[in-house]
Enzyme design. Structure first.
Site, PDB file in Angstrom:
ATOM      1  N   ASP A   1       0.816  -1.226   0.000  1.00  0.00           N
ATOM      2  CA  ASP A   1       0.000   0.000   0.000  1.00  0.00           C
ATOM      3  C   ASP A   1       0.847   1.273   0.000  1.00  0.00           C
ATOM      4  OD1 ASP A   1      -2.116  -1.840   0.360  1.00  0.00           O
ATOM      5  OD2 ASP A   1      -1.944  -1.671   2.537  1.00  0.00           O
TER       6      ASP A   1
ATOM      7  N   GLU B   1     -11.403   0.663  -3.833  1.00  0.00           N
ATOM      8  CA  GLU B   1     -10.691   1.153  -2.650  1.00  0.00           C
ATOM      9  C   GLU B   1      -9.482   1.962  -3.087  1.00  0.00           C
ATOM     10  OE1 GLU B   1      -9.736  -2.486  -0.646  1.00  0.00           O
ATOM     11  OE2 GLU B   1      -8.319  -3.136  -2.175  1.00  0.00           O
TER      12      GLU B   1
END
Length: 505
Positions: free
Chosen positions: A14, A182
């Site tokens: 991420d 997302e």
């Protein structure tokens, strides 16, 4: 583009990156580990230094009781009016959506302000032309780590100082219909606001999609060729590519930093790593290149001698749910790191364990332990349910040292033991790529070998395991391997710790 790939190897998912005054700063997720939110710095996008961590105290993250796979998820780093901001969601924690600030990204960082009213994950932070701050996020509602609701991509104007939402969150473009929209990020370019998101889940279907609009608030129009990047269904060396952040690259063109996995046989043992790929623009839309695999050729050697109480100051040390200094201490015995076992072994919920990320497919970890006052050793952790350990203890007669190799899965534990000469013992955990001839479709993973060397220099191979059982696909989809020292009973002392990563793997 000949940048190394992975850019930041090992458990570093991420990624988010920002360029400030010619220097890049990059942050990644850390989940249940502390210190949390590692910060990396580079001036050329090639050499990256781990300069610190945002959450250096448990109070900042509030993950003391967060289970494996929960905790500190998906940060965004941005710079505004001379200050660095990291915004992140902390799951299974009362902290929720938190914004940390610092003048120097190496730290110290603030205690963090929780933003009441942002219910979701993967928050992005952007400021409009008036200086108003907006949080854009994936509106996933969780009860602990269980999903109880989902409302796509949302956005709200916020007061960062007060930690308040200033308007009812609005729904934004939420992708093309693939699962799990997302990881939103907003950028202003050539009169448009571009909204990048991830779709398809964080596994093999992971993809990058993009939309644009004249206003930060939308409406947004999707790109004609979405998803603009995906490894799904393609035999590429880097899989699960997604969760991308756009940043100006070192050669005048844009790049995406994003997560991906590389395989050893049929498994991805290192977890989700940080990769980079070039971006070209055509007709106002980004066109990212497929993600290549270009591991750094030079080996990595790290050796830590435990001569004083500053033994754990390197920012790469990790512990589960607490900082390493609360688990281990230097100076208690001269020249050693001491761990007092209070929680149980490496498979405990909060193990007495300090470790480091495995960053190469071919790697070696070593430590020398004196188990005269207890039981402990060298262990590999994916979660408390997926562990491997070399455990040293005195024999019942007190005339030798027993070393046990133990592999744990949720439904099975396997042990093998040997009795060695009395005294300190060197414990070694090696990983290697699958045997020659193994294809990506073979059912094998990497090889994990466990060895002990006693005080006389006698070397004993205790076990060899198929590493696919300690990989993203089998063990834990979010994190990666962390290998280090642990105590299981009483008090154990370690004289050193070594990591060797072997070149091109």
């Amino acid at each position: 583009m000949n940048l190394p790939n992975p850019l930041i190897p090992g458990f570093n998912p991420d990624p988010s990156c920002v360029l400030v005054d010619g220097t890049y700063y990059l942050v990644t997720s850390s989940f249940e580990y502390l210190p949390g939110l590692p910060i990396y710095r580079s001036t050329d996008f090639v050499t990256w230094e781990h300069i610190g961590n945002v959450a250096t105290r448990e109070e900042q993250a509030g993950i003391g009781h967060s289970p494996a796979g929960a905790g500190v998820w998906a940060p965004t780093i941005r710079h505004h009016k001379g200050r660095f901001h990291v915004i992140v969601s902390v799951t299974a924690s009362p902290r929720g959506c938190v914004v940390f600030t610092a003048d120097d990204p190496a730290g110290p960082w603030s205690d963090g302000i929780s933003i009441d009213g942002i219910v979701g994950i993967d928050p992005d932070l952007a400021w409009d032309e008036t200086g108003a701050a907006y949080v854009t996020y994936s509106a996933l509602e969780l009860d602990g780590v269980k999903q109880v609701g989902f409302h796509g991509i949302r956005q709200a104007r916020v007061d960062l100082d007060a930690g308040k939402v200033l308007e009812e969150p609005r729904s934004l473009w939420s992708g093309t219909g693939l699962a799990a929209p997302e990881a939103p990020h907003l950028y202003r370019r050539d009169g448009y606001w571009y909204l990048f998101i991830a779709e398809g889940g964080t596994g093999s279907g992971h993809s990058v999609s993009v939309a644009r609009g004249r206003s930060l608030k939308g409406p947004f129009e999707g790109a004609p060729d979405n998803p603009v990047l995906s490894a799904s269904g393609r035999h590429l060396p880097v899989q699960c590519t997604g969760h991308a952040d756009l940043v100006p690259g070192p050669h005048g063109t844009d790049v995406l930093v994003l997560l991906g996995t590389r395989q050893a046989g049929a498994a991805s043992p290192l977890g989700r790593e940080t990769y980079v790929t070039a971006v070209e623009w055509a007709d106002g839309w980004p066109q990212p290149a497929p993600v290549d695999l270009r591991p750094r050729p030079e080996p990595v050697d790290e050796h830590f001698g435990f001569t004083d109480d500053r033994a754990l100051t390197d920012p790469g040390w990790l512990a589960v749910g607490r900082i390493p200094a609360e688990v281990a201490s230097g100076g208690e015995r001269p020249g050693h790191l001491t761990i007092r076992a209070t929680s149980g072994g490496i498979d405990a919920f909060r193990p007495d364990f300090v470790g480091r990320r495995q960053r190469h497919l071919k790697s070696l970890f070593e430590t020398t332990i004196d188990p005269a006052d207890g039981r402990g050793g060298l262990g590999l952790r994916f979660s408390e349910d997926f562990t491997i350990a070399l455990i040293a203890e005195r024999t019942p007669s007190g005339t030798g040292t027993r070393v046990t190799a133990r592999a744990c899965l949720p439904t099975m534990t396997q042990n093998s033991a040997a009795e060695l000469a009395d005294g300190p013992v060197l414990l070694r955990l090696e990983t290697d790529t699958p045997p020659p001839g193994t294809t990506p479709w073979s059912p094998n993973g990497d090889l994990i070998r466990l060895t002990a060397v006693d005080a006389t220099g006698t070397e004993t191979r205790l076990a060899e395991f198929d590493g696919r059982f300690w990989s993203v696909e089998t063990a834990a989809p979010f994190t990666g391997r962390v290998v280090g020292m642990f105590g299981e009973h009483g008090t154990v002392h370690f004289s050193d710790f070594r990591y060797h990563g072997k070149g091109l793997s």
